[in-house]
Enzyme design. Structure first.
Site, PDB file in Angstrom:
ATOM      1  N   TYR A   3       3.971 -12.873   4.456  1.00  0.00           N
ATOM      2  CA  TYR A   3       2.875 -12.375   3.422  1.00  0.00           C
ATOM      3  C   TYR A   3       2.541 -13.454   2.629  1.00  0.00           C
ATOM      4  CZ  TYR A   3      -0.007  -8.843   0.957  1.00  0.00           C
ATOM      5  OH  TYR A   3      -0.963  -7.929   0.250  1.00  0.00           O
TER       6      TYR A   3
ATOM      7  N   THR B  18       0.931  -1.254  -0.019  1.00  0.00           N
ATOM      8  CA  THR B  18       0.027   0.160   0.119  1.00  0.00           C
ATOM      9  C   THR B  18       0.796   1.307  -0.203  1.00  0.00           C
ATOM     10  OG1 THR B  18      -1.443  -1.126   1.362  1.00  0.00           O
ATOM     11  CG2 THR B  18      -1.867   1.083   1.279  1.00  0.00           C
TER      12      THR B  18
ATOM     13  N   LYS C  85       0.491 -12.672   7.489  1.00  0.00           N
ATOM     14  CA  LYS C  85      -0.750 -11.873   6.761  1.00  0.00           C
ATOM     15  C   LYS C  85      -1.391 -12.929   5.702  1.00  0.00           C
ATOM     16  CE  LYS C  85      -1.505  -7.964   4.241  1.00  0.00           C
ATOM     17  NZ  LYS C  85      -1.114  -6.609   3.477  1.00  0.00           N
TER      18      LYS C  85
ATOM     19  N   ILE D 171      -4.379  -6.843   9.028  1.00  0.00           N
ATOM     20  CA  ILE D 171      -3.513  -5.759   8.287  1.00  0.00           C
ATOM     21  C   ILE D 171      -4.472  -5.253   7.105  1.00  0.00           C
ATOM     22  CG2 ILE D 171      -1.595  -5.070   7.224  1.00  0.00           C
ATOM     23  CD1 ILE D 171      -0.075  -7.481   8.548  1.00  0.00           C
TER      24      ILE D 171
END
Length: 292
Positions: free
Chosen positions: A130, A46, A158, A201
């Site tokens: 992730y 992001t 995540k 998250i």
């Protein structure tokens, strides 16, 4: 230490000259922590890290380290190489690195496990894996995810698998003690929490931060009466915020709110369309007008 609660992967705001707007970034960081977030994520997807120069990445990290030091908040940092991980050892404020399953190569489950065993051994900070297979091209089974959880130095994941299937249910039904599952698929955060995720998250939590904090708290408390309807409303907001490539719509909403100086993103991303921004603002206005 098991990571719990809400973590916000912060955007990188730009000013009218195209430079990183560090003051706006600092205010955003304090805003989400004031609203109850447990911590921040620096230099996640992001934050457009691949579009930043090395100096800009250091400036962003310096700014968020300073906030987390002052606020005693958790800080996760995107880092995907031994070199990047070594640099985090100089920053005691860093809770863990957020490290992506190796993309594109599709090395198979055994290769992914060997890769993270190597990274974790070399890293001065713990790792949060992730897992986002629709971006990396590498799917992992529930058994492979549990074997990841058993690696020394890997403290969480995540989890953004693109949906909830029997593998997700299997994985969340048998979690390792001390290993945190943080939902990373914004519209699916509520069902992941209902299945046992420890937190989330969530890029959507740049806006309606308090609502996302409450969503985590409701599910942790087993409050189905409040958790379920709030989860449905936030899923609609998240879908609108991700209607175009992230973080374009989030930046458009933050700019419309006067919280960042521009809505600019850097190539290869393009600015959000006016229609997408209007729809997201409409969802947000509807959410904030409802009684809590």
């Amino acid at each position: 230490m098991t990571l719990t609660g809400l973590y916000v992967p912060l955007i990188t705001p730009f000013d009218a000259s195209g430079a990183v707007a560090l003051d706006a970034l600092t205010v955003l960081a304090h805003d989400v922590l004031d609203a109850g977030a447990a911590g921040l994520v620096a230099l996640g997807t992001t934050g457009e890290p691949t579009s930043l120069s090395g100096e800009e990445r250091r400036e962003v990290l310096d700014a968020l380290v300073a906030v987390c030091r002052t606020r005693r908040a958790h800080l996760l940092v995107g880092a995907n190489s031994v070199e990047a991980l070594h640099a985090l050892g100089e920053r005691p404020e860093v809770t863990a690195a957020l490290s992506l399953v190796p993309p594109f190569l599709r090395p198979g489950g055994a290769g992914v496990l060997a890769y993270f065993a190597h990274l974790a051994k070399a890293s001065p900070v713990p790792l949060v894996v992730y897992h986002v297979p629709y971006r990396t091209g590498q799917q992992l089974s529930a058994d492979e995810l549990r074997r990841l959880a058993d690696l020394p130095g890997v403290i969480g994941i995540k989890y953004a698998a693109g949906g909830i299937d029997t593998g997700t249910v299997d994985f969340l039904a048998d979690l390792r003690p001390g290993f945190a599952v943080l939902g990373g698929e914004d519209p699916l955060i509520s069902p992941l929490l209902a299945l046992g995720a420890h937190g989330a998250i969530v890029a959507s939590a740049h806006v309606a931060t308090t609502d996302f904090v409450q969503l985590v708290e409701h599910w942790h408390a087993g409050d189905l009466t409040r958790g379920r309807p709030l989860g449905h409303r936030l899923a609609g907001l998240s879908a609108a915020l991700f209607a175009e490539p992230n973080p374009a719509v989030i930046k458009a909403v933050l700019h419309a709110q006067g919280r960042i100086p521009t809505a600019a993103v850097r190539l290869p991303l393009l600015a959000a369309s006016p229609d997408a921004a209007r729809r997201a603002l409409g969802h947000l206005n509807e959410l904030t007008s409802l009684p809590t």
